[in-house]
Motif scaffolding. Structure first.
Motif, PDB file in Angstrom:
ATOM      1  N   ARG A 106      35.622  49.837  41.497  1.00 18.19           N
ATOM      2  CA  ARG A 106      36.065  50.427  40.233  1.00 18.19           C
ATOM      3  C   ARG A 106      35.003  50.248  39.155  1.00 18.19           C
ATOM      4  O   ARG A 106      34.395  49.179  39.040  1.00 18.19           O
ATOM      5  CB  ARG A 106      37.374  49.780  39.776  1.00 18.19           C
ATOM      6  CG  ARG A 106      38.587  50.258  40.511  1.00 18.19           C
ATOM      7  CD  ARG A 106      39.851  49.563  40.096  1.00 18.19           C
ATOM      8  NE  ARG A 106      40.086  49.559  38.648  1.00 18.19           N
ATOM      9  CZ  ARG A 106      41.292  49.421  38.106  1.00 18.19           C
ATOM     10  NH1 ARG A 106      42.361  49.297  38.882  1.00 18.19           N
ATOM     11  NH2 ARG A 106      41.441  49.402  36.804  1.00 18.19           N
ATOM     12  N   SER A 107      34.795  51.276  38.355  1.00 19.58           N
ATOM     13  CA  SER A 107      33.791  51.187  37.296  1.00 19.58           C
ATOM     14  C   SER A 107      34.188  50.176  36.226  1.00 19.58           C
ATOM     15  O   SER A 107      33.326  49.656  35.505  1.00 19.58           O
ATOM     16  CB  SER A 107      33.578  52.561  36.650  1.00 19.58           C
ATOM     17  OG  SER A 107      34.796  53.050  36.097  1.00 19.58           O
ATOM     18  N   ASP A 108      35.492  49.895  36.117  1.00 12.98           N
ATOM     19  CA  ASP A 108      35.959  48.950  35.108  1.00 12.98           C
ATOM     20  C   ASP A 108      36.275  47.580  35.698  1.00 12.98           C
ATOM     21  O   ASP A 108      36.992  46.781  35.083  1.00 12.98           O
ATOM     22  CB  ASP A 108      37.199  49.503  34.394  1.00 12.98           C
ATOM     23  CG  ASP A 108      38.377  49.726  35.352  1.00 12.98           C
ATOM     24  OD1 ASP A 108      38.150  49.735  36.582  1.00 12.98           O
ATOM     25  OD2 ASP A 108      39.513  49.887  34.860  1.00 12.98           O
ATOM     26  N   TYR A 109      35.742  47.298  36.882  1.00 12.80           N
ATOM     27  CA  TYR A 109      36.054  46.021  37.551  1.00 12.80           C
ATOM     28  C   TYR A 109      35.583  44.838  36.718  1.00 12.80           C
ATOM     29  O   TYR A 109      34.479  44.830  36.185  1.00 12.80           O
ATOM     30  CB  TYR A 109      35.398  45.963  38.927  1.00 12.80           C
ATOM     31  CG  TYR A 109      35.564  44.619  39.602  1.00 12.80           C
ATOM     32  CD1 TYR A 109      36.775  44.248  40.166  1.00 12.80           C
ATOM     33  CD2 TYR A 109      34.507  43.701  39.630  1.00 12.80           C
ATOM     34  CE1 TYR A 109      36.938  43.008  40.757  1.00 12.80           C
ATOM     35  CE2 TYR A 109      34.659  42.458  40.227  1.00 12.80           C
ATOM     36  CZ  TYR A 109      35.883  42.113  40.788  1.00 12.80           C
ATOM     37  OH  TYR A 109      36.043  40.878  41.365  1.00 12.80           O
ATOM     38  N   LYS A 110      36.460  43.841  36.626  1.00 12.23           N
ATOM     39  CA  LYS A 110      36.127  42.582  35.968  1.00 12.23           C
ATOM     40  C   LYS A 110      36.393  41.441  36.956  1.00 12.23           C
ATOM     41  O   LYS A 110      37.188  41.572  37.884  1.00 12.23           O
ATOM     42  CB  LYS A 110      36.988  42.379  34.719  1.00 12.23           C
ATOM     43  CG  LYS A 110      36.826  43.479  33.660  1.00 12.23           C
ATOM     44  CD  LYS A 110      35.443  43.451  33.025  1.00 12.23           C
ATOM     45  CE  LYS A 110      35.366  44.413  31.836  1.00 12.23           C
ATOM     46  NZ  LYS A 110      35.589  45.819  32.232  1.00 12.23           N
ATOM     47  N   ALA A 111      35.746  40.310  36.718  1.00 10.88           N
ATOM     48  CA  ALA A 111      35.788  39.200  37.676  1.00 10.88           C
ATOM     49  C   ALA A 111      37.204  38.683  37.925  1.00 10.88           C
ATOM     50  O   ALA A 111      37.493  38.152  38.996  1.00 10.88           O
ATOM     51  CB  ALA A 111      34.895  38.061  37.183  1.00 10.88           C
ATOM     52  N   HIS A 112      38.117  38.842  36.959  1.00 12.24           N
ATOM     53  CA  HIS A 112      39.474  38.303  37.126  1.00 12.24           C
ATOM     54  C   HIS A 112      40.362  39.217  37.964  1.00 12.24           C
ATOM     55  O   HIS A 112      41.450  38.816  38.372  1.00 12.24           O
ATOM     56  CB  HIS A 112      40.123  38.083  35.758  1.00 12.24           C
ATOM     57  CG  HIS A 112      40.418  39.350  35.027  1.00 12.24           C
ATOM     58  ND1 HIS A 112      39.466  39.991  34.252  1.00 12.24           N
ATOM     59  CD2 HIS A 112      41.538  40.114  34.949  1.00 12.24           C
ATOM     60  CE1 HIS A 112      39.997  41.087  33.727  1.00 12.24           C
ATOM     61  NE2 HIS A 112      41.243  41.188  34.133  1.00 12.24           N
ATOM     62  N   MET A 113      39.924  40.444  38.239  1.00  9.33           N
ATOM     63  CA  MET A 113      40.757  41.394  38.979  1.00  9.33           C
ATOM     64  C   MET A 113      40.788  41.054  40.463  1.00  9.33           C
ATOM     65  O   MET A 113      39.799  40.569  41.024  1.00  9.33           O
ATOM     66  CB  MET A 113      40.223  42.818  38.805  1.00  9.33           C
ATOM     67  CG  MET A 113      40.337  43.375  37.405  1.00  9.33           C
ATOM     68  SD  MET A 113      39.655  45.057  37.321  1.00  9.33           S
ATOM     69  CE  MET A 113      40.159  45.540  35.683  1.00  9.33           C
ATOM     70  N   ALA A 114      41.901  41.335  41.102  1.00  5.64           N
ATOM     71  CA  ALA A 114      42.052  41.190  42.553  1.00  5.64           C
ATOM     72  C   ALA A 114      41.639  39.806  43.033  1.00  5.64           C
ATOM     73  O   ALA A 114      40.958  39.674  44.059  1.00  5.64           O
ATOM     74  CB  ALA A 114      41.250  42.261  43.281  1.00  5.64           C
ATOM     75  N   SER A 115      42.065  38.774  42.320  1.00  4.78           N
ATOM     76  CA  SER A 115      41.653  37.414  42.675  1.00  4.78           C
ATOM     77  C   SER A 115      42.110  37.021  44.070  1.00  4.78           C
ATOM     78  O   SER A 115      41.410  36.285  44.780  1.00  4.78           O
ATOM     79  CB  SER A 115      42.199  36.420  41.645  1.00  4.78           C
ATOM     80  OG  SER A 115      43.621  36.509  41.566  1.00  4.78           O
TER      81      SER A 115
END
Length: 380
Positions: free
Chosen positions: A219-228
């Motif tokens: 995802r272009s908006d992926y952040k480190a906290h996503m899909a932990s």
């Protein structure tokens, strides 16, 4: 009362037929998006759509990363626009409505106040090393479940009073609803749960965590906290010494609660409705799923190379807007081609030939020079 359900599914051949046949006992119509499955899911869904007028396959045209919230919200409003629904229920392919009967489900929904969403908890069914893997149907094979915590809301069900507003959106996971950015109040249904068959075997979990990992990370908006959860599972896989995953592999710890044994109990899914008509198709194919995942990544990389090569050959300027329009048009045409390739109708084949020509002409015609853009995007 008129109830519809909406779902995005991918690579769920082992459970998808049971999912549809069961939930059709509780809803009037199911709307399902098949997210480019690589196993028998697509064939099973095609047969179900041909068999039942209460089941519709929807193509939302999506080919990108994992955007469940955005896509579920779009499907919600697409279905709502048809009119006549009192409630719309979001369901994943491993979630089955758990209630004594349809009337009990309706009675619980009727008790929800106006302007409030309905909420359901989840019975978390999970694989254990003692399961008999010769039983193909996971709705029969899995008999160990965790009870939901008191007051826990696992999914939010939208009533007509809310989905009439185009500003209504689902959060990721469909666990809550937002209206104008503010949380919608939720009342938990009495006597209704979702039977959630998320962990069905070690192979299935490995495949699932890899797909979620790639889907979120792309995802272009992926952040480190996503899909932990998926990230933790893949990090555990990286430490495995071989391709085979054992029954006690650390990757399972990312999905199974640490106090599983203490909180779980023997609870066969006795509320089960419907029987399988095509059990021979309910076969997990983890390598097919992962190869399909790699194919989609390869296609994206190949498209990027084609754009770069064509722009380099043309020389000059190509704006970002032009590049995006070019890629979007190509993806749309390729998607349309993919849907038509398997048709045996002469007219369809003629249309496919024409579409291929249009794709080629459009690709050449709309290419403008991209030297300056390439310097910005790919600095040496």
């Amino acid at each position: 009362m008129r109830i519809a359900s909406i779902s995005l599914v991918k690579d769920e051949a082992d459970i998808i037929e049971g999912f549809v046949r069961h939930n059709l006992h509780f809803v009037d119509h199911m709307f399902v998006v098949d997210d480019h499955s690589n196993d028998n899911t697509s064939e099973i869904l095609r047969r179900l759509a041909a068999e039942s007028s209460a089941f519709t396959l929807v193509d939302d045209g999506w080919t990108g990363g994992f955007h469940q919230s955005r896509r579920t919200t779009a499907l919600l409003h697409q279905v709502a626009a048809q009119g006549g629904w009192d409630f719309i229920v979001p369901l994943d392919a491993d979630e089955l409505i758990c209630a004594p009967d349809r009337q009990s489900f309706e009675n619980s929904l009727s008790a929800v106040p106006h302007g409030v969403a309905a909420g359901v908890g989840a019975l978390f069914y999970c694989w254990t090393p003692g399961d008999d893997m010769s039983i193909r149907d996971p709705l029969v094979r899995l008999t160990t479940a965790l009870e939901p915590p008191a007051g826990h809301i696992f999914k939010a069900i939208a009533p007509a009073a809310l989905f009439a507003d185009p500003a209504l959106t689902y959060v990721e996971g469909n666990h809550a609803l937002l209206l104008g950015g503010s949380s919608v109040p939720v009342q938990r249904l009495a006597g209704v749960e979702l039977a959630h068959f998320a962990v069905r075997s070690p192979d299935q979990i490995v495949s699932k965590c890899l797909k979620h990992y790639v889907g979120w990370r792309s995802r272009s908006d992926y952040k480190a906290h996503m899909a932990s959860q998926a990230v933790a599972a893949v990090n555990a896989l990286k430490r495995e010494p071989g391709l085979h995953v054992s029954a006690n592999a650390p990757v399972l710890d990312a999905y199974l609660p640490p106090d599983m044994a203490a909180k779980s109990r023997h609870r066969p899914f006795s509320e089960r409705r419907g029987t399988l008509v095509w059990p021979e198709l309910a076969v997990p194919q983890p390598y097919a799923e992962l190869a399909g995942l790699l194919d989609s990544l390869i296609d994206r990389a190949a498209l990027s190379d084609q754009v770069v090569s064509a722009a380099t050959a043309a020389g000059g300027e190509m704006s970002v807007a032009t590049l995006r329009a070019l890629v979007d048009e190509r993806n749309t045409l390729e998607s349309e081609l993919a849907r038509l390739r398997n048709s045996t109708a002469d007219l369809t084949q003629a249309y496919v030939t024409l579409l291929r020509r249009r794709l080629t002409v459009s690709w050449r015609k709309r290419l403008m020079s991209g030297e300056a853009l390439l310097r910005r995007l790919f600095p040496r």
